[in-house]
Design an enzyme around this catalytic site. Structure first.
Site, PDB file in Angstrom:
ATOM      1  CG  ASP A 130       4.194   5.945  -0.558  1.00  0.00           C
ATOM      2  OD1 ASP A 130       3.062   5.100  -0.657  1.00  0.00           O
ATOM      3  OD2 ASP A 130       4.438   6.823  -1.410  1.00  0.00           O
ATOM      4  CD  GLU A 131       5.489   8.933   5.180  1.00  0.00           C
ATOM      5  OE1 GLU A 131       5.462  10.082   5.082  1.00  0.00           O
ATOM      6  OE2 GLU A 131       4.556   7.789   5.430  1.00  0.00           O
ATOM      7  N   GLY A 132       5.958   3.488   5.417  1.00  0.00           N
ATOM      8  CA  GLY A 132       5.759   2.200   6.201  1.00  0.00           C
ATOM      9  C   GLY A 132       4.720   2.227   7.347  1.00  0.00           C
ATOM     10  CE  LYS A 133       0.654   6.915   6.468  1.00  0.00           C
ATOM     11  NZ  LYS A 133       1.823   6.852   5.449  1.00  0.00           N
ATOM     12  N   GLY A 148      -2.583   3.404   0.340  1.00  0.00           N
ATOM     13  CA  GLY A 148      -2.538   1.932   1.150  1.00  0.00           C
ATOM     14  C   GLY A 148      -1.697   1.706   1.934  1.00  0.00           C
ATOM     15  CG  HIS A 149      -1.665   1.313   5.872  1.00  0.00           C
ATOM     16  ND1 HIS A 149      -0.873   2.582   5.366  1.00  0.00           N
ATOM     17  CD2 HIS A 149      -2.466   2.078   6.638  1.00  0.00           C
ATOM     18  CE1 HIS A 149      -1.341   3.636   6.016  1.00  0.00           C
ATOM     19  NE2 HIS A 149      -2.145   3.197   6.589  1.00  0.00           N
ATOM     20  CD  GLN A 207      -3.469  10.369   1.338  1.00  0.00           C
ATOM     21  OE1 GLN A 207      -4.044  10.735   2.596  1.00  0.00           O
ATOM     22  NE2 GLN A 207      -3.910   9.696   0.595  1.00  0.00           N
ATOM     23  CB  THR A 252       0.270   0.077  -1.002  1.00  0.00           C
ATOM     24  OG1 THR A 252       1.476  -0.228  -0.507  1.00  0.00           O
ATOM     25  CG2 THR A 252      -0.875  -0.980  -0.809  1.00  0.00           C
ATOM     26  CB  SER A 299       8.358   3.338  -9.988  1.00  0.00           C
ATOM     27  OG  SER A 299       8.524   2.040 -10.873  1.00  0.00           O
ATOM     28  CG  ASP A 356      15.804  -3.357   6.048  1.00  0.00           C
ATOM     29  OD1 ASP A 356      14.928  -2.429   6.669  1.00  0.00           O
ATOM     30  OD2 ASP A 356      15.558  -4.051   4.729  1.00  0.00           O
ATOM     31  CB  SER A 375      10.740  -0.512  11.162  1.00  0.00           C
ATOM     32  OG  SER A 375      10.470  -1.559  10.368  1.00  0.00           O
TER      33      SER A 375
END
Length: 435
Positions: free
Chosen positions: A13-16, A40-41, A229, A304, A309, A338, A418
């Protein structure tokens, strides 16, 4: 020209998705090499949101040639559903731009059922082991059958005789197991019928991925290998047993796609500017206060695939440094900076206390992982917005100090930064595709 492997350096869930999408414009082919539809992405392209679980991210970027490698366990029904969803969003997916490795092991309905049975049994504390927090999509049971040499593989779909033979082997294991768990046996004939009806829809996508990738390598095509993952969920190197059922480290890109290790040139580790985790398991820097709640709200931290949560905490430099060593990470893509906007101070974990001992590494023992307490270094926050920044000049000085300190602590440079879900809101420091 270089081939690039993208892996997560934390618990996923790092934003791949965004980073792979950003890189895919520079790639000729995108390969998924492990996992299943349990991860998921989320891609945001021109304001349109795409959610992928099995398909490589390149498929939505102008139909880049995409490969689902042999290291992936494939739920064929989930794959067809995902293809149909993308088609409804105007993305063309066909055998001209998608190949599924013919030696992929398949996830069948009985795998998802077994996954759920085990989790429920663990919840009731009556059977099985600890609750792992799986997505109940059958990933673990499918990998078990693959390793035990009883799986139905994609290539078996081309032969009715092979389907029947493999189903018999499978049920020879699963039906006694289901009886022992007090669950009805699988109906052999119904299962065979279901698989045979599915087969013609999957067969057109099948191919020898190793051969296709070898040809592309010889033609000096740029290959992007996409993991799912994160490294701390690796079956060997993660927080066992609270891990996924496959190797998530970069070296798996070779074995999971049928290409040689000499094909892998650069490893990009996707790294969130704080830490999150979904499901059960140790999490030393987890926050249970308003700071943790605020990170989750501002970061929209929901899975995703599952919608669960995510647990949130401060950046754990010890864990990420270890992940960079194990994963052979060349540089990181730092994401979601951000989300930290407006925080007066930020803490970074620089070590652990385990009883009277100080550790500079993440211990292998699950018991020790649960017992460690983080040693923090406090850094100054910033009030200015970093959202959408596209150059270093757009960043507050204290945000740059935070980034530089992370680089020092994890002993790995930032290659990309990013600053929003939009693909263009990216600061490039080093192009991974350049030698």
């Amino acid at each position: 020209m270089a081939n690039v492997v993208v892996v997560g350096s934390q618990w996923g869930d790092e934003g791949k998705g965004k980073i792979v999408d950003w890189l895919s414009e520079r790639a000729d082919v995108v390969v998924r090499f492990q996992g299943g539809h349990n991860a998921g992405h989320t891609l945001v392209i021109d304001g349109k949101v795409y959610k992928l679980s099995l398909l490589p991210s390149g498929i939505v970027r102008g139909g880049k040639y995409s490969v689902i490698g042999n290291g992936v366990v494939v739920d064929p029904w989930a794959l067809l559903k995902e293809i149909d969803l993308l088609k409804s969003q105007g993305v063309e997916v066909n055998s001209d731009n998608l190949m599924v490795a013919e030696n992929c092991a398949l996830i069948l309905p009985l795998h998802g059922e077994l996954d759920a049975i085990r989790e429920d049994a663990a919840n009731l504390c009556t059977k099985g082991g600890p609750k792992i927090g799986t997505t109940r999509r059958g990933i673990g049971p499918a990998y078990e059958d693959k390793v035990a040499r009883r799986a139905l593989r994609a290539c078996d779909l081309t032969s009715d005789e092979a389907i029947e033979a493999r189903v018999d082997v499978l049920l020879g294991h699963h039906n006694p197991l289901r009886r022992g768990l007090g669950v009805a046996e699988v109906d052999r004939e119904a299962m065979i019928k279901q698989i045979k009806e599915l087969a013609p829809k999957i067969i057109p996508f099948l191919g020898a991925s190793w051969r296709a990738l070898d040809e592309m390598r010889r033609d000096r095509k740029r290959i992007l290998f996409e993991g799912a993952q994160g490294i701390m969920l690796d079956i060997d190197h993660g927080t066992y047993p609270f891990v996924t059922s496959s190797n998530t480290i970069s070296s798996q890109a070779a074995g999971g796609s049928g290409t040689g290790a000499n094909t892998l040139d650069y490893v990009l580790g996707i790294t969130k500017a704080y830490t999150t985790r979904v499901g059960e398991g140790p999490f030393p820097t987890e926050l249970f206060d308003d700071v943790g709640k605020g990170l989750g709200e501002r970061g929209h931290e929901f899975g995703t695939v599952t919608g669960r949560s995510r647990r949130c905490g401060y950046f754990d430099a010890v864990m990420v440094r270890q992940a960079t060593k194990v994963g052979g990470i060349s540089g990181i893509a730092l994401t979601k900076l951000d989300v930290l906007d407006g925080m007066d101070e930020l803490k970074v974990c620089i070590g652990y206390k385990l009883g009277e001992e100080t550790l500079d590494y993440f211990p292998a023992s699950t018991a020790d992982q649960a017992r460690v307490t983080p040693i923090y270094e406090t850094l100054e926050g910033w009030s200015e917005s970093t959202f959408g920044a596209r150059t270093w000049k757009d960043l507050p000085a204290t945000a740059i100090k935070y980034i530089r300190r992370i680089e020092e602590l994890i002993e790995t440079p930032v290659a990309l930064l990013s600053t929003s879900p939009e693909r263009e809101d990216t600061i490039l420091v080093q192009d991974p595709f350049e030698d």
